[in-house]
Motif scaffolding. Structure first.
Motif, short mmCIF file in Angstrom:
data_model
loop_
_atom_site.label_atom_id
_atom_site.label_comp_id
_atom_site.label_asym_id
_atom_site.label_seq_id
_atom_site.Cartn_x
_atom_site.Cartn_y
_atom_site.Cartn_z
N ASP A 158 0.95 -1.38 -0.13
CA ASP A 158 -0.14 -0.08 0.06
C ASP A 158 0.87 1.32 0.03
O ASP A 158 0.54 2.24 -0.85
CB ASP A 158 -0.93 -0.01 1.15
CG ASP A 158 -1.94 -1.06 1.14
OD1 ASP A 158 -2.41 -1.52 -0.12
OD2 ASP A 158 -2.48 -1.10 2.14
N LEU A 159 1.99 1.24 0.89
CA LEU A 159 2.85 2.38 0.85
C LEU A 159 3.29 2.59 -0.42
O LEU A 159 3.78 3.81 -0.80
CB LEU A 159 3.83 2.15 2.19
CG LEU A 159 4.81 3.57 2.18
CD1 LEU A 159 3.94 4.83 2.50
CD2 LEU A 159 5.66 3.54 3.31
N VAL A 160 4.08 1.71 -0.89
CA VAL A 160 4.77 1.75 -2.27
C VAL A 160 3.88 2.35 -3.36
O VAL A 160 4.22 3.19 -4.24
CB VAL A 160 5.38 0.45 -2.73
CG1 VAL A 160 5.68 0.54 -4.28
CG2 VAL A 160 6.36 -0.20 -1.86
N ALA A 161 2.49 1.76 -3.46
CA ALA A 161 1.66 1.91 -4.53
C ALA A 161 1.01 3.62 -4.25
O ALA A 161 1.02 4.31 -5.05
CB ALA A 161 0.32 1.39 -4.39
N GLU A 162 1.12 4.17 -2.88
CA GLU A 162 0.91 5.51 -2.61
C GLU A 162 2.02 6.50 -3.02
O GLU A 162 1.65 7.48 -3.71
CB GLU A 162 0.83 5.54 -1.22
CG GLU A 162 0.55 7.14 -0.56
CD GLU A 162 0.15 7.23 0.87
OE1 GLU A 162 0.53 8.39 1.39
OE2 GLU A 162 -0.03 6.19 1.38
N ALA A 163 3.19 6.08 -2.85
CA ALA A 163 4.28 6.86 -3.16
C ALA A 163 4.64 6.80 -4.68
O ALA A 163 4.61 7.71 -5.45
CB ALA A 163 5.80 6.20 -2.48
N HIS A 164 4.31 5.48 -5.31
CA HIS A 164 4.44 5.51 -6.97
C HIS A 164 3.39 6.46 -7.49
O HIS A 164 3.75 6.84 -8.66
CB HIS A 164 4.30 4.04 -7.02
CG HIS A 164 4.64 3.64 -8.66
ND1 HIS A 164 5.53 3.82 -9.09
CD2 HIS A 164 3.45 3.39 -9.71
CE1 HIS A 164 5.50 3.67 -10.62
NE2 HIS A 164 4.33 3.29 -10.65
N HIS A 165 2.28 6.49 -7.03
CA HIS A 165 1.12 7.23 -7.68
C HIS A 165 1.52 8.64 -7.74
O HIS A 165 1.23 9.20 -8.95
CB HIS A 165 -0.12 6.97 -6.69
CG HIS A 165 -1.21 8.01 -7.29
ND1 HIS A 165 -1.82 7.40 -8.50
CD2 HIS A 165 -1.86 9.12 -7.13
CE1 HIS A 165 -2.81 8.40 -8.76
NE2 HIS A 165 -2.93 9.28 -7.92
N THR A 166 2.54 9.19 -6.88
CA THR A 166 2.92 10.40 -7.16
C THR A 166 4.16 10.68 -8.06
O THR A 166 4.56 11.85 -8.35
CB THR A 166 3.10 11.13 -5.86
OG1 THR A 166 4.29 10.38 -5.06
CG2 THR A 166 2.14 11.03 -4.82
N GLY A 167 4.89 9.45 -8.33
CA GLY A 167 5.87 9.65 -8.99
C GLY A 167 7.39 9.47 -8.22
O GLY A 167 8.47 9.67 -8.60
N ARG A 168 7.13 9.39 -6.89
CA ARG A 168 8.24 9.44 -5.98
C ARG A 168 8.95 8.05 -6.08
O ARG A 168 8.51 7.06 -6.08
CB ARG A 168 7.87 9.40 -4.56
CG ARG A 168 8.99 9.73 -3.52
CD ARG A 168 8.45 9.96 -2.26
NE ARG A 168 9.67 10.24 -1.22
CZ ARG A 168 9.40 10.31 0.39
NH1 ARG A 168 8.34 10.21 0.72
NH2 ARG A 168 10.79 10.55 0.99
#
Length: 769
Positions: free
Chosen positions: A421-431
């Motif tokens: 979940d945390l990886v997906a959240e960061a990836h969604h922003t491009g981080r």
């Protein structure tokens, strides 16, 4: 400076060396910089030559060291396009003073090490710069070669593919880049040379160790081994076949996977399958050992965690680096058991000709220094085992990375769901995200979970480590997700925006690289190294480590977890749980240190014997001890041969005969001590101290060693075929192995001697045998 740190330094606590004491050296180097910038390359080279010629027997003083730093800075600017920061020169000063320097990831350790190597070389010293693998040895040597060449310092490198002549030439240069394993193997091969002209190494002088904590602490107790082929591995097929027939009810394995033993039902089942009445009866010791080894291989060693199967071979995985451990194997019995388990052809076993601990290898150098990102936390061990001091160099720019407290979960499933979940959240922003996992299986499992969320991670583990430089270099790119089994010693910086930093500002705006750990490691140093991949050179970044109460660190070292009720998503938020996790890691670190000390104590006796053998061998190889001894032991045979055999050929024959018997007897002594140590822990049943018993019996076995060498050599000399052409080694029975091979061995695959004793006692008591 904080008051607490000042007090620790005042009382001389480990890890408190003030590397800022070299600030005057850096300032002096800065004052020389404008004048040096006006020199031509030839004039700069000449200034280095003048510095070398002015070096006295006591080496350089502060003025000369400042000039080294100034010349090195200017040479780096011209050849590498990099002007070393002041903190890099502080690191250089620390290395030149003989300490272990802590420099954060991305602060330029490679360049500091090269400048220190040049500083030692200009004083007439020979420097070996030890790396953790062949790739880094070749890369760093080629990278720093223009810099060193401009300073008039010759540089070479050695990898496992280097020929004997290439090795000889590389070691003869002023600076040689080489992995710790390769130089250790060369030490062992030199010990078996029968002609001084065959030696490739000179006397060990200066060693600069990259990733010093990994080499000096993590790998210090790893024996490097030279062996001669004896055929295929141990015949453990019968025991492996029996273990394959056992059910889960036939054995008990502890939750942490550190030990396994047969239950009462398992003992009876195994006895029936083997057709024996009592596995614990006199004479069944070898069979019982094979059964336990096969059980350990079957139950506790996991494919894609502890080892891989590649090209029909079992390849071990390095716990500390997540790579395939080249030329590493378990002791012969365990290696064969895993090969039987996987249905593979048994690998060749060997007679051990000699071995050396990494710790003893390092101790042989006159000057020892090193650099790493995490030296201070192991400063007590560095002082205890090497009499080395350590201290930290400040970062070039303040570190603004945000390190979150651990996120704790009751189960692995809940933890991994939260990680995704945390990886997906960061990836969604491009981080960009770097996910540090514990093993291959976990890295592939999490990668699959990410793909199920339409995230395509780059995976770096022992199955694809040939691509590591490219994968790591792009881990800071916009929207990059990288899953890696281990980040220590990767040797490549993670630059925000990608290798070319084209997207640097965009990623900075997203708070930089996010580093996620999937569990605590067995030592806090590896946690720190993983976190240190973010926040390079003042860049923003963040890190967080996820922990579950089902992690191996907890189940193995602190299984009695606090009774806490998790939240609906499985998360725990309790001071007691947090303290328990910290406690588990401290226990793991203490267990490792205990094993290190115990291993070293066992090897001390063998090392004292080895030193005596090497002294004897040196006199035979470089002097006329062999001729003197055989002419005294066999005067008539010597006189008869002297009438027809020229003196040089007769002396060479004597040398070859004595060296053969010396090396053969030493191999026999090593075999005896290896077998002795395998079962020495059982002496506690007779109220004996195992370590004292080992030292006593090893000493008794070695007593009269030199006399036995002379006796065997005299017997061989009497029957040897020696002509004017020299010794016929084949006809004389002193032919050496047609091939030798090198490997590393896990010296303690089954845990501590105490673990052995407790399991043995359990079996004896339960079985009533």
């Amino acid at each position: 400076m904080p008051i607490k740190e000042s007090f620790r330094r005042l009382i001389g606590r480990p890890g408190t060396v003030d590397q800022r004491r070299h600030q005057r050296l850096v300032q002096a180097a800065g004052q020389l910089e404008p004048a040096l910038q006006k020199l031509t390359d030839e004039e700069l080279h000449g200034a280095c030559d003048a510095l070398r010629e002015g070096s006295g027997p006591s080496g350089f003083g502060n003025a000369e060291l400042a000039e080294v730093c100034a010349l090195g800075r200017e040479a780096a600017r011209r050849t590498l396009g990099e002007r070393p920061f002041d903190v890099q020169l502080l690191g250089t000063g620390g290395l030149l003073s003989g300490s272990v320097v802590e420099m954060a990831t991305g602060e330029g350790k490679t360049l500091s090490g090269a400048l220190a190597a040049a500083g030692f070389a200009l004083q007439g010293r020979h420097v070996q710069l030890l790396t953790v693998n062949d790739y880094l040895a070749a890369r760093d040597a080629n990278w720093m070669q223009p810099l060193l060449a401009l300073m008039g310092v010759s540089v070479g490198w050695v990898t496992q593919h280097s020929s004997r002549q290439q090795r000889r030439e590389a070691y003869a240069g002023s600076v040689c880049y080489v992995s710790v394993n390769e130089v250790g193997f060369d030490v062992l091969r030199d010990r078996l040379c029968t002609d001084a002209a065959e030696l490739v190494l000179g006397e060990p002088d200066v060693v600069i160790i990259d990733e010093a904590d990994a080499v000096l602490i993590d790998e210090a107790r790893v024996p490097l081994v030279l062996a001669a082929g004896e055929g295929v591995g141990d015949d453990i097929g019968a025991a492996a076949g029996v273990v394959a027939e056992l059910s889960a009810a036939d054995y008990d394995a502890d939750p942490g996977g550190a030990a396994v033993n047969l239950t009462d039902a398992g003992i009876e089942h195994a006895e029936n399958l083997l057709g024996v009445d009592n596995l614990y009866a006199v004479g069944q010791g070898d069979l019982l050992t094979q059964l336990n080894v096969a059980l350990y291989a079957q139950v506790l060693l996991q494919r894609d965690v502890d080892y891989l199967v590649l090209d029909g071979q079992v390849r071990l995985v390095d716990d500390n680096r997540g790579r395939v451990a080249d030329r590493q194997r378990w002791p012969d019995g365990l290696q064969a058991a895993v090969e039987e388990k996987e249905g593979l052809k048994l690998s060749e076993r060997g007679q051990i000709l000699d071995s050396i601990l990494v710790q003893k290898l390092i101790e042989g150098y006159r000057t020892i220094c090193g650099m790493t990102g995490t030296a201070v936390v192991v400063s007590e061990q560095l002082r205890e085992f090497y009499q080395l001091e350590a201290g930290a160099v400040p970062t070039n720019l303040p570190c603004i990375r945000s390190d979150e407290p651990d996120r704790m979960y009751a189960t692995t499933e809940a933890k991994e769901q939260a990680i995704v979940d945390l990886v997906a959240e960061a990836h969604h922003t491009g981080r960009p995200v770097l996910l540090g996992t514990q093993d291959i299986a976990e890295s592939e499992r999490l990668a699959a979970l990410l793909r199920a969320r339409d995230i395509k991670p780059a995976v770096l583990n022992a199955k694809n480590d040939s691509r590591e430089a490219a994968i790591v270099a792009e881990a800071g790119a916009y929207a990059a997700v990288t899953v890696s089994t281990q980040m220590a010693g990767r040797g490549t910086d993670i630059r925000l925006g990608g290798a070319d930093e084209a997207g640097h500002d965009r990623v900075v705006g997203l708070s930089g690289l996010l580093v996620i750990g999937t569990s605590r490691y067995h030592t806090s140093r590896l946690d720190d190294q993983l976190r240190g991949r973010a926040g390079r050179q003042g860049d923003p970044g963040g890190s967080v480590i996820f922990v579950s109460l089902e992690d191996p660190l907890i189940t193995r070292y602190a299984p009695d977890v606090p009774d806490e009720t998790p939240a609906e998503d499985g998360q725990l938020d309790s001071v007691a749980v947090r303290r328990h996790i910290d406690h588990a890691q401290r226990v793991a670190e203490a267990a490792w240190m205990s094993t290190h000390r115990t291993t070293w104590r066992y090897h001390q006796q063998i090392q004292a014997q080895r030193d005596e053998v090497l002294g004897y061998r040196h006199q035979v190889l470089h002097a006329d001890r062999a001729a003197l001894e055989l002419s005294e032991s066999c005067p008539q045979r010597w006189a008869d041969l002297a009438e027809s055999v020229p003196g040089p050929q007769l002396a060479e024959a004597a040398r070859l005969i004595v060296l053969y018997q010396l090396d053969q007897l030493w191999a026999e002594q090593l075999a005896f001590t290896a077998e002795l140590r395998e079962g020495i822990h059982l002496r506690v049943l007779g109220r004996q101290d195992p370590l004292q018993a080992f030292h006593r019996e090893a000493a008794n076995a070695f007593r009269g060693f030199a006399a036995r060498v002379r006796s065997r050599a005299a017997e061989a000399f009497e029957g040897a075929t020696i002509t004017s052409e020299g010794l016929d080694v084949g006809a004389s029975g002193v032919k050496r192995p047609s091939s030798t091979w090198t490997y590393l061995v896990n010296d303690n695959p089954f845990g501590s001697a105490g673990d052995h004793v407790l399991r043995s006692l359990g079996n004896l008591i339960r079985g009533g045998r």
